[in-house]
Design an enzyme around this catalytic site. Structure first.
Site, mmCIF file in Angstrom:
data_model
loop_
_atom_site.group_PDB
_atom_site.id
_atom_site.type_symbol
_atom_site.label_atom_id
_atom_site.label_comp_id
_atom_site.label_asym_id
_atom_site.label_seq_id
_atom_site.Cartn_x
_atom_site.Cartn_y
_atom_site.Cartn_z
ATOM 1 N N ASP A 47 32.465 45.772 45.265
ATOM 2 C CA ASP A 47 32.601 46.024 46.701
ATOM 3 C C ASP A 47 34.003 46.526 47.008
ATOM 4 O OD1 ASP A 47 31.419 45.421 49.558
ATOM 5 O OD2 ASP A 47 33.507 44.744 49.579
ATOM 6 N N TYR A 52 40.775 49.893 51.584
ATOM 7 C CA TYR A 52 41.421 49.071 50.558
ATOM 8 C C TYR A 52 42.360 49.916 49.695
ATOM 9 C CZ TYR A 52 37.591 45.736 51.575
ATOM 10 O OH TYR A 52 36.681 44.895 52.179
ATOM 11 N N LYS A 77 32.935 51.605 52.083
ATOM 12 C CA LYS A 77 32.777 51.476 53.543
ATOM 13 C C LYS A 77 33.570 52.544 54.288
ATOM 14 C CE LYS A 77 32.979 46.497 52.651
ATOM 15 N NZ LYS A 77 34.011 46.325 51.627
ATOM 16 N N HIS A 113 32.385 49.835 58.528
ATOM 17 C CA HIS A 113 33.231 48.663 58.257
ATOM 18 C C HIS A 113 33.301 47.681 59.440
ATOM 19 C CE1 HIS A 113 36.619 47.579 55.247
ATOM 20 N NE2 HIS A 113 36.230 46.490 55.861
ATOM 21 N N ILE A 234 30.563 38.190 47.155
ATOM 22 C CA ILE A 234 31.443 39.138 46.457
ATOM 23 C C ILE A 234 32.843 38.537 46.329
ATOM 24 C CG2 ILE A 234 30.273 41.341 46.863
ATOM 25 C CD1 ILE A 234 31.868 41.553 49.527
ATOM 26 N N SER A 237 38.982 38.159 42.771
ATOM 27 C CA SER A 237 40.077 37.527 42.033
ATOM 28 C C SER A 237 40.735 38.567 41.149
ATOM 29 C CB SER A 237 39.558 36.370 41.170
ATOM 30 O OG SER A 237 40.641 35.824 40.438
ATOM 31 N N ARG A 242 39.475 33.173 36.510
ATOM 32 C CA ARG A 242 38.693 32.951 37.732
ATOM 33 C C ARG A 242 37.567 33.985 37.857
ATOM 34 N NH1 ARG A 242 43.468 32.154 42.207
ATOM 35 N NH2 ARG A 242 43.902 29.947 41.831
#
Ligand SMILES: NC(=O)c1ccc[n+]([C@@H]2O[C@H](COP(=O)([O-])OP(=O)(O)OC[C@H]3O[C@@H](n4cnc5c(N)ncnc54)[C@H](OP(=O)(O)O)[C@@H]3O)[C@@H](O)[C@H]2O)c1
Length: 283
Positions: A47, A52, A77, A113, A234, A237, A242
């Site tokens: 995702d 981002y 998005k 978004h 989703i 990390s 993790r």
């Protein structure tokens, strides 16, 4: 598809892994490594989002993985910021730009978004999403941060039902009412910040007691709560241990009473967001 992770069928017929990898706040330079680690661990759904700033790094990891495209599920998005008017051409250009950065000829899911209801333009943006879906360059289209009234407005003005609504959701903000709306409309619920951003939620006694009981981490207990509610998750990390831990959640199950104990954490007036309220958020 990876055998370990169950899939949910979206309203376009696609199968979406119930657990994927989120990359918000992963710098582009680190995304190739983080996403590469996730793909190696067995994640098959990623995702990302235009805002981002890591679609390039994500795309590099996808290419380097050597995995067949049909085994991967890639979401991005539209960042419908207020800096520009979101007419058809601007939406199509933003979509092309995302595909170009990802290095893909299609994505599996493309989301609006934020609804930004005060801008009153998500219906016209959705009309262009209808075109994108019809072209096959996004196999499924959906929305993010939409409220029940936003979904109702879309339903009144378009025959295309969003495949997914990706919203803030975790035991402190369980979104029971919205999930019921999704179920009635055939929309799959996808939880963002499923771990409550790895903060307070993972330290609450109600959560850590269950971690002790099941011999699992607090994060794994919270992810099980989501999966047993039918949510897509989703978790993000950048820590390899993790990344693997968050995928290792298919070998145990919470008892119904324990699911209910986690439900109680954010029930009714106790529910609280970590992120912005979509009624007000304008970007
Ligand atoms: N549509 C939207 O508006 C929207 C908004 C927010 C997020 N999202 C999506 O949802 C994804 C997930 O949400 P999120 O990144 O906000 O939060 P999250 O996945 O709930 O939590 C991520 C945080 O938890 C830590 N963490 C991860 N696994 C852990 C574990 N097993 N034990 C302890 N701590 C752990 C991470 O630390 P390290 O990285 O340091 O390991 C990171 O700080 C995002 O990446 C993005 O793809 C969408």
């Amino acid at each position: 598809m990876n055998q370990q992770v169950p899939t949910l069928q979206l309203n376009n017929g696609s199968l979406m892994p119930q657990l994927g990898f989120g990359v918000w706040q992963v710098p582009d330079a680190d995304a190739e490594h983080a996403v590469g680690t996730a793909l190696e661990a067995g994640y098959r759904s990623i995702d990302t989002a235009a805002v981002y700033g890591n679609e390039k790094g994500t795309g590099k990891a996808v290419a380097a993985s050597g995995l067949p495209r049909e085994e991967l599920f890639v979401t991005t998005k539209l960042w419908n910021s207020r800096k520009q008017r979101w007419g058809r051409d601007e939406v199509l250009r933003a979509f092309d730009d995302s595909l170009g950065k990802l290095g893909l000829d299609h994505v599996d899911l493309y989301l609006i978004h934020w609804p930004r209801p005060m801008r009153d333009d998500f219906v016209s943006i959705w009309k262009t999403f209808e075109e994108i879906a019809a072209s096959g360059r996004a196999k499924a289209v959906g929305v993010s941060n939409f409220r029940p009234e936003d979904l109702e407005r879309l339903a009144a003005e378009s025959a295309l039902v969003p495949a997914v609504n990706q919203v803030e959701l975790h035991p402190l903000f369980p979104q029971a009412e919205l999930r019921a709306v999704h179920a009635a409309r055939g929309i799959v619920t996808e939880a963002w910040s499923p771990l409550g951003q790895g903060k307070e939620l993972l330290t609450l006694p109600a959560v850590t007691a269950l971690a002790d009981k099941y011999g699992r981490s607090a994060a794994q207990v919270v992810l099980r709560w989501h999966l047993q509610h039918g949510n897509i998750v989703i978790p993000k990390s950048v820590t390899p241990a993790r990344i693997r831990e968050n995928l290792d959640v298919f070998g145990f199950e919470l008892e119904a009473a324990d699911v209910a104990a986690l439900d109680a954490l954010g029930a009714g007036a106790a529910g609280r967001r970590i992120g912005p309220d979509p009624a007000e958020f304008d970007v």
